[in-house]
Design a protein around this motif. Structure first.
Motif, PDB file in Angstrom:
ATOM      1  N   HIS A 253       0.832  -1.214   0.000  1.00 50.26           N
ATOM      2  CA  HIS A 253       0.000   0.000   0.000  1.00 50.26           C
ATOM      3  C   HIS A 253       0.862   1.258   0.000  1.00 50.26           C
ATOM      4  O   HIS A 253       0.609   2.181  -0.779  1.00 50.26           O
ATOM      5  CB  HIS A 253      -0.930  -0.004   1.218  1.00 50.26           C
ATOM      6  CG  HIS A 253      -1.633   1.294   1.423  1.00 50.26           C
ATOM      7  ND1 HIS A 253      -2.547   1.799   0.525  1.00 50.26           N
ATOM      8  CD2 HIS A 253      -1.543   2.222   2.424  1.00 50.26           C
ATOM      9  CE1 HIS A 253      -3.005   2.965   0.959  1.00 50.26           C
ATOM     10  NE2 HIS A 253      -2.402   3.246   2.110  1.00 50.26           N
ATOM     11  N   ILE A 254       1.866   1.297   0.858  1.00 51.34           N
ATOM     12  CA  ILE A 254       2.658   2.524   0.933  1.00 51.34           C
ATOM     13  C   ILE A 254       3.441   2.760  -0.358  1.00 51.34           C
ATOM     14  O   ILE A 254       3.606   3.902  -0.797  1.00 51.34           O
ATOM     15  CB  ILE A 254       3.618   2.519   2.142  1.00 51.34           C
ATOM     16  CG1 ILE A 254       4.593   1.359   2.086  1.00 51.34           C
ATOM     17  CG2 ILE A 254       2.838   2.531   3.441  1.00 51.34           C
ATOM     18  CD1 ILE A 254       5.650   1.404   3.166  1.00 51.34           C
ATOM     19  N   ARG A 255       3.891   1.707  -0.995  1.00 50.24           N
ATOM     20  CA  ARG A 255       4.642   1.871  -2.237  1.00 50.24           C
ATOM     21  C   ARG A 255       3.735   2.285  -3.390  1.00 50.24           C
ATOM     22  O   ARG A 255       4.073   3.178  -4.163  1.00 50.24           O
ATOM     23  CB  ARG A 255       5.385   0.575  -2.568  1.00 50.24           C
ATOM     24  CG  ARG A 255       6.570   0.321  -1.642  1.00 50.24           C
ATOM     25  CD  ARG A 255       7.177  -1.051  -1.865  1.00 50.24           C
ATOM     26  NE  ARG A 255       8.432  -1.189  -1.152  1.00 50.24           N
ATOM     27  CZ  ARG A 255       8.554  -1.465   0.145  1.00 50.24           C
ATOM     28  NH1 ARG A 255       7.461  -1.624   0.883  1.00 50.24           N
ATOM     29  NH2 ARG A 255       9.729  -1.568   0.722  1.00 50.24           N
ATOM     30  N   ARG A 256       2.592   1.649  -3.498  1.00 51.13           N
ATOM     31  CA  ARG A 256       1.675   2.002  -4.583  1.00 51.13           C
ATOM     32  C   ARG A 256       1.088   3.390  -4.390  1.00 51.13           C
ATOM     33  O   ARG A 256       1.056   4.196  -5.326  1.00 51.13           O
ATOM     34  CB  ARG A 256       0.553   0.970  -4.695  1.00 51.13           C
ATOM     35  CG  ARG A 256       0.969  -0.372  -5.254  1.00 51.13           C
ATOM     36  CD  ARG A 256      -0.264  -1.211  -5.581  1.00 51.13           C
ATOM     37  NE  ARG A 256      -1.139  -1.308  -4.421  1.00 51.13           N
ATOM     38  CZ  ARG A 256      -1.039  -2.222  -3.477  1.00 51.13           C
ATOM     39  NH1 ARG A 256      -0.072  -3.120  -3.536  1.00 51.13           N
ATOM     40  NH2 ARG A 256      -1.889  -2.245  -2.467  1.00 51.13           N
ATOM     41  N   SER A 257       0.616   3.672  -3.185  1.00 48.97           N
ATOM     42  CA  SER A 257       0.004   4.986  -2.948  1.00 48.97           C
ATOM     43  C   SER A 257       1.033   6.098  -3.136  1.00 48.97           C
ATOM     44  O   SER A 257       0.704   7.182  -3.639  1.00 48.97           O
ATOM     45  CB  SER A 257      -0.624   5.053  -1.551  1.00 48.97           C
ATOM     46  OG  SER A 257       0.341   4.827  -0.543  1.00 48.97           O
ATOM     47  N   ALA A 290       5.270  10.682   1.279  1.00 51.22           N
ATOM     48  CA  ALA A 290       4.081   9.860   1.051  1.00 51.22           C
ATOM     49  C   ALA A 290       4.095   8.525   1.807  1.00 51.22           C
ATOM     50  O   ALA A 290       3.050   8.121   2.351  1.00 51.22           O
ATOM     51  CB  ALA A 290       3.896   9.633  -0.450  1.00 51.22           C
ATOM     52  N   PRO A 291       5.227   7.820   1.890  1.00 51.28           N
ATOM     53  CA  PRO A 291       5.214   6.543   2.616  1.00 51.28           C
ATOM     54  C   PRO A 291       4.866   6.684   4.093  1.00 51.28           C
ATOM     55  O   PRO A 291       4.519   5.692   4.749  1.00 51.28           O
ATOM     56  CB  PRO A 291       6.651   6.031   2.448  1.00 51.28           C
ATOM     57  CG  PRO A 291       7.159   6.703   1.222  1.00 51.28           C
ATOM     58  CD  PRO A 291       6.529   8.055   1.224  1.00 51.28           C
ATOM     59  N   ASP A 382      -4.355   7.675  -1.700  1.00 50.16           N
ATOM     60  CA  ASP A 382      -4.642   6.761  -0.592  1.00 50.16           C
ATOM     61  C   ASP A 382      -5.977   6.050  -0.795  1.00 50.16           C
ATOM     62  O   ASP A 382      -6.077   4.826  -0.637  1.00 50.16           O
ATOM     63  CB  ASP A 382      -4.641   7.553   0.717  1.00 50.16           C
ATOM     64  CG  ASP A 382      -4.827   6.659   1.930  1.00 50.16           C
ATOM     65  OD1 ASP A 382      -4.208   5.586   1.978  1.00 50.16           O
ATOM     66  OD2 ASP A 382      -5.595   7.039   2.842  1.00 50.16           O
ATOM     67  N   VAL A 383      -7.006   6.796  -1.154  1.00 44.55           N
ATOM     68  CA  VAL A 383      -8.335   6.198  -1.333  1.00 44.55           C
ATOM     69  C   VAL A 383      -8.341   5.236  -2.504  1.00 44.55           C
ATOM     70  O   VAL A 383      -8.895   4.133  -2.410  1.00 44.55           O
ATOM     71  CB  VAL A 383      -9.405   7.299  -1.524  1.00 44.55           C
ATOM     72  CG1 VAL A 383     -10.732   6.681  -1.962  1.00 44.55           C
ATOM     73  CG2 VAL A 383      -9.601   8.079  -0.232  1.00 44.55           C
TER      74      VAL A 383
END
Length: 440
Positions: A253-257, A290-291, A382-383
């Motif tokens: 999630h943190i990498r994609r977002s 962002a991460p 994030d969403v």
């Protein structure tokens, strides 16, 4: 001995350059092995090499100009031409370097031409008036004078003024480290070139060049600094992944977002409204910040984070505390590791990524452009990732439905400009979604 008599300053500058270059190559190779990628700024590499060429010609002319009766005039003219042209190319590359590390290289052909045009004009004047170059006998050494010399000084002046004008328009969005390094560069150039004009036989131009090159190396391109930045990023990603594990994630999630957030920012940068705001520094800080957007979840009980069903009202209120916790963690722990601009953005992303455009978000109920831009970007990223990835309480939604959620929130949950930027290139979005980053 004759060479030392007339070229000792240039020889000293070359020795310093060789020493620093050896360290730069050695430390750079070590860093590349650690990061498994090239960390070099190729414009700086060219600048470094050219500085050696320019100093060589400077030393050569300092020697030949004092043997006018023994060395043919054509040899002297060609040696001086090599010095003038190499210095002018160096000045153009220096300008391009500062563009690359602040605003980014221009992409439109017209702007690219404008970057080189003054240098081309000055080089043409240098070559055209080279036959009229004359040599003056000074008290300590001979030196050259003429339009070719004046064009070199004019080239320095034009590019220094242009650099100041461009940076002045965006200085609020450029890191203090870069502003200070640029100020140091301009200081060396202005002071030493002024002395060179007042005292033409001082032959200090090589000192200015070496001081500028070494200053940029120390402040901007030192592999040791890049190494610290790499270790910091790895620490942040490791800590953020550890927090994500509490939420039944493995760091995907943190990498994609984060990738979605950077993509949105790059798309926003294409508009005139956001181009002055989203500089290279802004993108770098966003990529690093962002991460950490969900880092506050470390303070939320696992029973809530990993609950397979819908949260109760009380549990949801507890979950809503994570932006406040995250902001405090960054201020108290992570914020002092890099610089003020990074600390501010990391705090804003962590605390405000659940704010809504209509003011109905949390924790502070901010609305519209009162929400920091980085947080508005992070909200969409994030969403989208939250609804498109599998979670412990539901399956991943189809991409078309995820897009509808984002576009449906345009003007209510999300900034309309950011939704438009996100939807501008869905192919890139899906490339991130389907890439190796997607490994929940």
């Amino acid at each position: 001995m004759i060479i030392l008599q007339w070229s000792k300053v240039q020889i000293m500058c070359l020795l310093i350059l060789i020493y620093v270059g050896t360290i730069y190559i050695k430390d750079g190779n070590n860093l590349n092995r650690i990061t498994h990628k090239s960390n070099s700024n190729y414009v700086f590499d060219a600048l470094f090499i050219l500085s050696g060429i320019a100093v060589f010609f400077d030393g050569l002319t300092a020697c030949t100009v004092n043997f006018l009766d023994k060395i043919p005039r054509i040899v002297n003219l060609l040696a001086h031409l090599g010095m003038y042209i190499s210095y002018q190319i160096y000045v153009v590359l220096l300008f391009l370097y500062w563009l690359s590390v602040t605003s980014g290289m221009p992409k439109k052909m017209g702007k690219k031409v404008l970057c080189f045009l003054p240098g081309i004009i000055m080089a043409a004047l240098t070559i055209g008036f080279l036959p009229e170059l004359h040599f003056v006998e000074g008290k300590y050494t001979n030196y050259s004078m003429g339009v070719s010399v004046y064009s070199c000084f004019a080239c320095v002046a034009v590019y220094c003024i242009t650099t100041i004008v461009i940076i002045a328009k965006r200085y609020r969005y450029i890191s203090k480290k870069k502003i200070e390094s640029l100020a140091t560069t301009l200081f060396f150039i202005v002071i030493i070139m002024t002395l060179q004009i007042i005292f033409p036989e001082s032959l200090l131009s090589s000192i200015a060049l070496i001081m500028v090159t070494i200053s940029i190396y120390i402040n901007m391109e030192n592999p040791a600094i890049h190494g610290l930045e790499h270790y910091h990023h790895e620490m942040v990603m490791g800590f953020a992944t550890l927090v994500e594990n509490k939420d039944d994630n493995t760091g995907g999630h943190i990498r994609r977002s984060s990738a979605y957030a950077v993509l949105i920012a790059k798309n926003l940068r294409k508009s005139e409204k956001y181009k002055p705001l989203i500089t290279k520094d802004y993108l770098d800080n966003l990529s690093q910040s962002a991460p950490m957007h969900d880092i506050g979840k470390i303070g939320i009980p696992d029973a809530i984070l990993q609950k397979p069903g819908k949260l109760t009202a009380e549990e949801f209120e507890k979950m809503k505390e994570h932006p406040v916790i995250g902001g405090k963690i960054i201020q108290d722990t992570f914020g002092h590791l890099i610089d003020d601009e990074y600390e501010t953005m990391a705090f804003q992303v962590a605390r405000h990524h659940h704010e809504k455009w209509n003011g109905k978000g949390y924790p502070d109920g901010l609305s519209g452009e009162n929400i920091p831009l980085c947080a508005r970007i992070m909200a969409v990223a994030d969403v989208f990732d939250a609804v498109s990835a599998k979670r412990c309480y539901r399956e991943a939604m189809p991409l078309e439905e995820c897009y509808r959620i984002i576009t449906g929130g345009r003007g209510s949950d999300f900034d309309p400009d950011i939704v438009d930027a996100f939807m501008l290139n869905t192919d890139a979005v899906e490339k991130i979604y389907h890439s190796k980053i997607h490994f929940d």
